[in-house]
Design a protein around this motif. Structure first.
Motif, PDB file in Angstrom:
ATOM      1  N   HIS A   1      16.534  48.846  43.604  1.00 26.26           N
ATOM      2  CA  HIS A   1      16.513  47.594  42.845  1.00 26.26           C
ATOM      3  C   HIS A   1      16.572  46.326  43.690  1.00 26.26           C
ATOM      4  O   HIS A   1      16.556  45.230  43.145  1.00 26.26           O
ATOM      5  N   ALA A   2      16.650  46.441  44.996  1.00 29.82           N
ATOM      6  CA  ALA A   2      16.754  45.253  45.852  1.00 29.82           C
ATOM      7  C   ALA A   2      15.449  44.449  45.823  1.00 29.82           C
ATOM      8  O   ALA A   2      14.397  44.945  45.416  1.00 29.82           O
ATOM      9  N   ALA A   3      15.547  43.205  46.247  1.00 26.78           N
ATOM     10  CA  ALA A   3      14.384  42.317  46.261  1.00 26.78           C
ATOM     11  C   ALA A   3      14.511  41.345  47.432  1.00 26.78           C
ATOM     12  O   ALA A   3      15.572  41.241  48.056  1.00 26.78           O
ATOM     13  N   GLN A   4      13.418  40.633  47.703  1.00 20.32           N
ATOM     14  CA  GLN A   4      13.410  39.705  48.834  1.00 20.32           C
ATOM     15  C   GLN A   4      12.424  38.575  48.570  1.00 20.32           C
ATOM     16  O   GLN A   4      11.338  38.803  48.039  1.00 20.32           O
ATOM     17  N   LEU A   5      12.830  37.375  48.946  1.00 18.08           N
ATOM     18  CA  LEU A   5      11.939  36.209  48.938  1.00 18.08           C
ATOM     19  C   LEU A   5      11.757  35.763  50.376  1.00 18.08           C
ATOM     20  O   LEU A   5      12.704  35.791  51.164  1.00 18.08           O
ATOM     21  N   VAL A   6      10.543  35.326  50.714  1.00 19.70           N
ATOM     22  CA  VAL A   6      10.261  34.771  52.032  1.00 19.70           C
ATOM     23  C   VAL A   6       9.624  33.401  51.806  1.00 19.70           C
ATOM     24  O   VAL A   6       8.625  33.292  51.084  1.00 19.70           O
ATOM     25  N   THR A   7      10.220  32.374  52.399  1.00 21.17           N
ATOM     26  CA  THR A   7       9.685  31.024  52.226  1.00 21.17           C
ATOM     27  C   THR A   7       8.433  30.832  53.062  1.00 21.17           C
ATOM     28  O   THR A   7       8.140  31.624  53.964  1.00 21.17           O
ATOM     29  N   LYS A   8       7.722  29.758  52.803  1.00 18.99           N
ATOM     30  CA  LYS A   8       6.521  29.426  53.573  1.00 18.99           C
ATOM     31  C   LYS A   8       6.850  29.138  55.031  1.00 18.99           C
ATOM     32  O   LYS A   8       5.990  29.221  55.891  1.00 18.99           O
ATOM     33  N   LYS A   9       8.111  28.832  55.311  1.00 18.41           N
ATOM     34  CA  LYS A   9       8.551  28.593  56.690  1.00 18.41           C
ATOM     35  C   LYS A   9       9.073  29.868  57.349  1.00 18.41           C
ATOM     36  O   LYS A   9       9.490  29.845  58.499  1.00 18.41           O
ATOM     37  N   GLY A  10       9.116  30.982  56.603  1.00 14.04           N
ATOM     38  CA  GLY A  10       9.527  32.263  57.170  1.00 14.04           C
ATOM     39  C   GLY A  10      10.973  32.638  56.956  1.00 14.04           C
ATOM     40  O   GLY A  10      11.416  33.678  57.430  1.00 14.04           O
ATOM     41  N   LYS A  11      11.735  31.834  56.222  1.00 15.46           N
ATOM     42  CA  LYS A  11      13.137  32.168  55.960  1.00 15.46           C
ATOM     43  C   LYS A  11      13.196  33.273  54.903  1.00 15.46           C
ATOM     44  O   LYS A  11      12.493  33.226  53.897  1.00 15.46           O
ATOM     45  N   VAL A  12      14.047  34.276  55.140  1.00 16.56           N
ATOM     46  CA  VAL A  12      14.144  35.441  54.269  1.00 16.56           C
ATOM     47  C   VAL A  12      15.443  35.404  53.464  1.00 16.56           C
ATOM     48  O   VAL A  12      16.514  35.151  54.020  1.00 16.56           O
ATOM     49  N   PHE A  13      15.331  35.655  52.165  1.00 20.35           N
ATOM     50  CA  PHE A  13      16.475  35.758  51.266  1.00 20.35           C
ATOM     51  C   PHE A  13      16.465  37.151  50.651  1.00 20.35           C
ATOM     52  O   PHE A  13      15.481  37.550  50.036  1.00 20.35           O
ATOM     53  N   ASN A  14      17.562  37.894  50.810  1.00 19.44           N
ATOM     54  CA  ASN A  14      17.686  39.239  50.264  1.00 19.44           C
ATOM     55  C   ASN A  14      18.529  39.218  48.998  1.00 19.44           C
ATOM     56  O   ASN A  14      19.476  38.438  48.888  1.00 19.44           O
ATOM     57  N   PHE A  15      18.209  40.128  48.071  1.00 21.44           N
ATOM     58  CA  PHE A  15      18.905  40.198  46.792  1.00 21.44           C
ATOM     59  C   PHE A  15      19.233  41.647  46.453  1.00 21.44           C
ATOM     60  O   PHE A  15      18.441  42.543  46.732  1.00 21.44           O
ATOM     61  N   ASP A  16      20.380  41.868  45.824  1.00 25.80           N
ATOM     62  CA  ASP A  16      20.778  43.222  45.458  1.00 25.80           C
ATOM     63  C   ASP A  16      20.069  43.712  44.202  1.00 25.80           C
ATOM     64  O   ASP A  16      20.058  44.902  43.925  1.00 25.80           O
ATOM     65  N   ALA A  17      19.474  42.805  43.456  1.00 28.41           N
ATOM     66  CA  ALA A  17      18.786  43.161  42.221  1.00 28.41           C
ATOM     67  C   ALA A  17      17.651  42.177  41.961  1.00 28.41           C
ATOM     68  O   ALA A  17      17.721  41.014  42.363  1.00 28.41           O
ATOM     69  N   ILE A  18      16.639  42.650  41.269  1.00 25.18           N
ATOM     70  CA  ILE A  18      15.501  41.798  40.928  1.00 25.18           C
ATOM     71  C   ILE A  18      15.978  40.605  40.103  1.00 25.18           C
ATOM     72  O   ILE A  18      15.504  39.484  40.289  1.00 25.18           O
ATOM     73  N   GLU A  19      16.954  40.837  39.221  1.00 24.56           N
ATOM     74  CA  GLU A  19      17.445  39.745  38.382  1.00 24.56           C
ATOM     75  C   GLU A  19      18.105  38.636  39.204  1.00 24.56           C
ATOM     76  O   GLU A  19      18.013  37.462  38.840  1.00 24.56           O
ATOM     77  N   CYS A  20      18.712  38.981  40.334  1.00 21.81           N
ATOM     78  CA  CYS A  20      19.266  37.938  41.211  1.00 21.81           C
ATOM     79  C   CYS A  20      18.132  37.105  41.818  1.00 21.81           C
ATOM     80  O   CYS A  20      18.234  35.882  41.911  1.00 21.81           O
ATOM     81  N   MET A  21      17.050  37.780  42.226  1.00 26.12           N
ATOM     82  CA  MET A  21      15.895  37.054  42.758  1.00 26.12           C
ATOM     83  C   MET A  21      15.319  36.123  41.694  1.00 26.12           C
ATOM     84  O   MET A  21      15.005  34.966  41.970  1.00 26.12           O
ATOM     85  N   MET A  22      15.212  36.606  40.463  1.00 28.55           N
ATOM     86  CA  MET A  22      14.651  35.790  39.386  1.00 28.55           C
ATOM     87  C   MET A  22      15.557  34.589  39.090  1.00 28.55           C
ATOM     88  O   MET A  22      15.063  33.487  38.865  1.00 28.55           O
ATOM     89  N   ASN A  23      16.858  34.797  39.110  1.00 29.36           N
ATOM     90  CA  ASN A  23      17.787  33.681  38.889  1.00 29.36           C
ATOM     91  C   ASN A  23      17.702  32.661  40.018  1.00 29.36           C
ATOM     92  O   ASN A  23      17.789  31.452  39.783  1.00 29.36           O
ATOM     93  N   GLN A  24      17.512  33.126  41.253  1.00 28.18           N
ATOM     94  CA  GLN A  24      17.330  32.216  42.385  1.00 28.18           C
ATOM     95  C   GLN A  24      16.053  31.390  42.201  1.00 28.18           C
ATOM     96  O   GLN A  24      16.049  30.182  42.442  1.00 28.18           O
ATOM     97  N   LEU A  25      14.985  32.041  41.755  1.00 25.94           N
ATOM     98  CA  LEU A  25      13.729  31.327  41.505  1.00 25.94           C
ATOM     99  C   LEU A  25      13.898  30.298  40.390  1.00 25.94           C
ATOM    100  O   LEU A  25      13.308  29.224  40.442  1.00 25.94           O
ATOM    101  N   LYS A  26      14.697  30.642  39.383  1.00 26.09           N
ATOM    102  CA  LYS A  26      14.950  29.699  38.289  1.00 26.09           C
ATOM    103  C   LYS A  26      15.659  28.457  38.824  1.00 26.09           C
ATOM    104  O   LYS A  26      15.369  27.337  38.435  1.00 26.09           O
ATOM    105  N   ASP A  27      16.586  28.665  39.764  1.00 23.07           N
ATOM    106  CA  ASP A  27      17.344  27.556  40.334  1.00 23.07           C
ATOM    107  C   ASP A  27      16.523  26.715  41.312  1.00 23.07           C
ATOM    108  O   ASP A  27      16.661  25.498  41.358  1.00 23.07           O
ATOM    109  N   GLU A  28      15.683  27.367  42.118  1.00 22.10           N
ATOM    110  CA  GLU A  28      14.987  26.664  43.200  1.00 22.10           C
ATOM    111  C   GLU A  28      13.487  26.503  43.004  1.00 22.10           C
ATOM    112  O   GLU A  28      12.852  25.749  43.723  1.00 22.10           O
ATOM    113  N   GLY A  29      12.885  27.244  42.113  1.00 18.35           N
ATOM    114  CA  GLY A  29      11.454  27.167  41.902  1.00 18.35           C
ATOM    115  C   GLY A  29      10.685  28.065  42.858  1.00 18.35           C
ATOM    116  O   GLY A  29      11.229  28.621  43.801  1.00 18.35           O
TER     117      GLY A  29
END
Length: 144
Positions: free
Chosen positions: A44-72
């Motif tokens: 269930h883990a997930a990851q976002l990578v910014t256009k500048k290459g910074k990586v954000f790891n998440f323990d669940a897809i829902e955490c990634m989705m909530n992060q996207l809701k907060d930051e776009g």
């Protein structure tokens, strides 16, 4: 001449250090960027990578989705989720099929799993129940 070589080396080194791509998740040792829980679930883990290459790891897809809701989404280059059927394998979240099934718990309690293969998602839904979603539909469910 020596000054030009040093400048070239600095420029090359800087461009190599900012590569945009996924990075392996260090399960059991790294925390979720959103909720700070240690990431241990390889399904269930997930990851976002910014256009500048910074990586954000998440323990669940829902955490990634909530992060996207907060930051776009605009600063993100890659949206990655673990394939439920191939634990630990990060895949393109925008092409995945999602299953919400109360018979498959996820770390944050949204019962959300991702599949690379739509047929595998349908087969799991047949066995476990639930409802299938596309990337666009799951974003709408999280109000992105």
């Amino acid at each position: 001449m020596k000054k030009h070589i040093t400048l070239l080396f600095i420029m090359l080194n800087g461009s190599i250090g900012c590569s945009v791509g996924p990075k392996p998740i260090d399960y059991g040792h790294v925390g979720c960027h959103y909720c700070s829980m240690t990431i241990v679930d390889k399904q269930h883990a997930a990851q976002l990578v910014t256009k500048k290459g910074k990586v954000f790891n998440f323990d669940a897809i829902e955490c990634m989705m909530n992060q996207l809701k907060d930051e776009g989404e605009s600063a993100m280059a890659l949206f990655l989720v673990n394939d439920f059927g191939q634990p630990g394998e990060l895949v393109d979240a925008t092409k995945a099929t999602y299953l919400i099934s109360e018979n498959i718990p996820s770390p944050m309690g949204e019962y959300l799993s991702a599949f690379t293969n739509e047929e595998a998602a349908k087969e799991t839904m047949t066995k476990q129940g639930g409802e299938l979603y596309t990337w666009t539909e799951i974003k709408n469910k999280f109000k992105l």
